[in-house]
Design a protein around this motif. Structure first.
Motif, PDB file in Angstrom:
ATOM      1  N   LEU A  36      -2.145  -8.341  47.833  1.00 24.17           N
ATOM      2  CA  LEU A  36      -1.082  -7.500  47.324  1.00 24.17           C
ATOM      3  C   LEU A  36      -0.519  -6.559  48.386  1.00 24.17           C
ATOM      4  O   LEU A  36       0.246  -5.661  48.095  1.00 24.17           O
ATOM      5  CB  LEU A  36      -1.590  -6.693  46.127  1.00 24.17           C
ATOM      6  N   VAL A  37      -0.901  -6.778  49.643  1.00 34.53           N
ATOM      7  CA  VAL A  37      -0.326  -6.006  50.736  1.00 34.53           C
ATOM      8  C   VAL A  37       0.799  -6.845  51.325  1.00 34.53           C
ATOM      9  O   VAL A  37       0.557  -7.868  51.958  1.00 34.53           O
ATOM     10  CB  VAL A  37      -1.376  -5.678  51.812  1.00 34.53           C
ATOM     11  N   LEU A  45      11.900 -11.103  51.111  1.00 31.72           N
ATOM     12  CA  LEU A  45      12.136 -12.166  50.138  1.00 31.72           C
ATOM     13  C   LEU A  45      12.124 -11.618  48.713  1.00 31.72           C
ATOM     14  O   LEU A  45      12.955 -11.986  47.878  1.00 31.72           O
ATOM     15  CB  LEU A  45      11.070 -13.256  50.284  1.00 31.72           C
ATOM     16  N   LEU A  46      11.195 -10.731  48.412  1.00 29.63           N
ATOM     17  CA  LEU A  46      11.128 -10.140  47.081  1.00 29.63           C
ATOM     18  C   LEU A  46      12.391  -9.348  46.784  1.00 29.63           C
ATOM     19  O   LEU A  46      12.946  -9.426  45.688  1.00 29.63           O
ATOM     20  CB  LEU A  46       9.895  -9.237  46.967  1.00 29.63           C
ATOM     21  N   THR A  53       8.049  -5.225  44.934  1.00 28.36           N
ATOM     22  CA  THR A  53       6.875  -5.536  45.740  1.00 28.36           C
ATOM     23  C   THR A  53       5.624  -5.207  44.932  1.00 28.36           C
ATOM     24  O   THR A  53       5.529  -4.114  44.379  1.00 28.36           O
ATOM     25  CB  THR A  53       6.879  -4.702  47.030  1.00 28.36           C
ATOM     26  N   PRO A  54       4.670  -6.136  44.802  1.00 27.16           N
ATOM     27  CA  PRO A  54       3.465  -5.863  44.008  1.00 27.16           C
ATOM     28  C   PRO A  54       2.702  -4.642  44.522  1.00 27.16           C
ATOM     29  O   PRO A  54       2.488  -4.495  45.721  1.00 27.16           O
ATOM     30  CB  PRO A  54       2.643  -7.143  44.176  1.00 27.16           C
ATOM     31  N   THR A  55       2.320  -3.780  43.600  1.00 29.79           N
ATOM     32  CA  THR A  55       1.572  -2.573  43.954  1.00 29.79           C
ATOM     33  C   THR A  55       0.251  -2.482  43.209  1.00 29.79           C
ATOM     34  O   THR A  55      -0.571  -1.634  43.540  1.00 29.79           O
ATOM     35  CB  THR A  55       2.388  -1.313  43.633  1.00 29.79           C
ATOM     36  N   LEU A  56       0.052  -3.323  42.197  1.00 25.58           N
ATOM     37  CA  LEU A  56      -1.147  -3.252  41.371  1.00 25.58           C
ATOM     38  C   LEU A  56      -2.185  -4.276  41.827  1.00 25.58           C
ATOM     39  O   LEU A  56      -1.833  -5.372  42.270  1.00 25.58           O
ATOM     40  CB  LEU A  56      -0.798  -3.494  39.898  1.00 25.58           C
ATOM     41  N   TYR A 215       5.385  -8.051  36.548  1.00 20.56           N
ATOM     42  CA  TYR A 215       5.700  -8.643  37.850  1.00 20.56           C
ATOM     43  C   TYR A 215       4.921  -7.966  38.972  1.00 20.56           C
ATOM     44  O   TYR A 215       5.418  -7.790  40.087  1.00 20.56           O
ATOM     45  CB  TYR A 215       7.207  -8.608  38.137  1.00 20.56           C
ATOM     46  N   GLY A 216       3.677  -7.540  38.674  1.00 19.28           N
ATOM     47  CA  GLY A 216       2.800  -7.004  39.707  1.00 19.28           C
ATOM     48  C   GLY A 216       3.022  -5.557  40.068  1.00 19.28           C
ATOM     49  O   GLY A 216       2.273  -4.996  40.874  1.00 19.28           O
TER      50      GLY A 216
END
Length: 319
Positions: A36-37, A45-46, A53-56, A215-216
């Motif tokens: 998730l980094v 791309l995100l 951007t996934p943070t969880l 979505y993360g």
């Protein structure tokens, strides 16, 4: 090492709307984006696909049923949240007024271990996991969402309900400074605070999720930040947003929409294509982003997991 047994409801993530995004996710993996980094290339791309951007840190849903996810834009741009407005497309523009700092949650009633705890501390008590669920609104539209959260039943077990606890009652934040419609008092669209409830056996089912993101990433304000309930076999109004209180009670709580219009809305609100709303059919639904309607599934496709909860009940009476 933990070994996670895949439950029967678990869905997969190998096809995403739009299809091109799934192809790009293969590129994400090539970029080393399984963690998730995010790398700068992954972030780019995100951003291009308007996905956060996934943070969880969470256990991903592996998704064998190949459900087609709705886009982040669709999920966060079409919302029922009357505390802001009845205009579904305007909620996201008004939701910035919701103050989620120092979010305090009270868990009380018929329990051995009542809690008053800040959201950040509550989340640390549980392992987060992704649940890709169908979401069906009573209004006849639907979507598929990759929620992130923890099972409601884990919280129930943590506070140890007494034998007298037959129902779980949930309440949304009451804060006129955060919610424009609450400022209107008696002139508001509905009576506040928003209230929902489940039977204790429903709450202990594997499916209900206390969702803290999608979505993360953390839960968007228009979708019910910082924490909301998700009950995928029931119509969407049962999945109460921005929860501040969970009470274990002896009597069936009067949920908001049953209070507002008992002729049209009941306590259970199970998705049932065989029982129409008084003003429209529930046999078909329109997935957000699709022109054509599709058949609605009994219990929204989760019949195997929940039908036993209602054995012997007249589902035309207990709506």
């Amino acid at each position: 090492m933990k070994i996670f047994k895949k439950p029967s409801w678990q869905l997969s993530e190998n096809e995403v709307t739009p299809k091109e995004l799934f192809e790009k996710r293969r590129d994400f993996i090539k970029l080393g984006a399984a963690s998730l980094v995010a790398s700068s290339a992954l972030t780019e791309l995100l951003a291009k696909e308007n996905i956060p951007t996934p943070t969880l840190n969470y256990i991903k849903d592996t998704n064998p049923d190949n459900l087609k996810l709705n886009t982040f834009e669709q999920i966060t741009s079409h919302n029922n949240f009357y505390e802001f407005t009845t205009n579904q497309s305007r909620v996201k523009d008004l939701a910035h007024t919701l103050d989620t700092d120092n979010w305090l949650i009270t868990i009380d009633g018929e329990v051995e271990k009542p809690l008053e705890i800040y959201f950040e501390d509550l989340v640390k008590m549980f392992d987060l996991e992704e649940r890709i669920y169908r979401f069906r609104c009573v209004e006849g539209w639907s979507m598929v969402v990759p929620w992130v959260g923890f099972p409601l039943k884990e919280l129930v077990k943590k506070v140890k309900p007494l034998s007298s606890a037959k129902y779980v009652k949930f309440e949304t934040l009451y804060d006129p400074f955060s919610f424009p419609d609450q400022k209107r008092g008696k002139l508001g669209v509905i009576d506040y605070p928003y209230v929902e409830g489940l039977r204790i056996d429903e709450a202990m089912n594997d499916l209900p999720l206390l969702a803290v993101g999608l979505y993360g990433d953390s839960m968007p304000k228009q979708n019910g930040a910082p924490i909301r309930l998700i009950v995928p076999w029931k119509y969407g109004f049962k999945s109460i947003k921005s929860v501040v209180k969970v009470s274990f009670v002896k009597e069936e709580p009067l949920n908001t929409w049953q209070k507002e219009n008992p002729r049209e809305y009941g306590f259970y609100a199970n998705v049932n294509p065989n029982v129409d709303h008084p003003r429209w059919s529930q046999k078909r639904e329109r997935v957000l982003g699709s022109f054509l309607k599709q058949k609605t599934l009994m219990y929204n496709g989760y019949e195997k997991e929940v039908a036993h909860l209602y054995k012997g009940m007249d589902l035309t009476k207990y709506i």
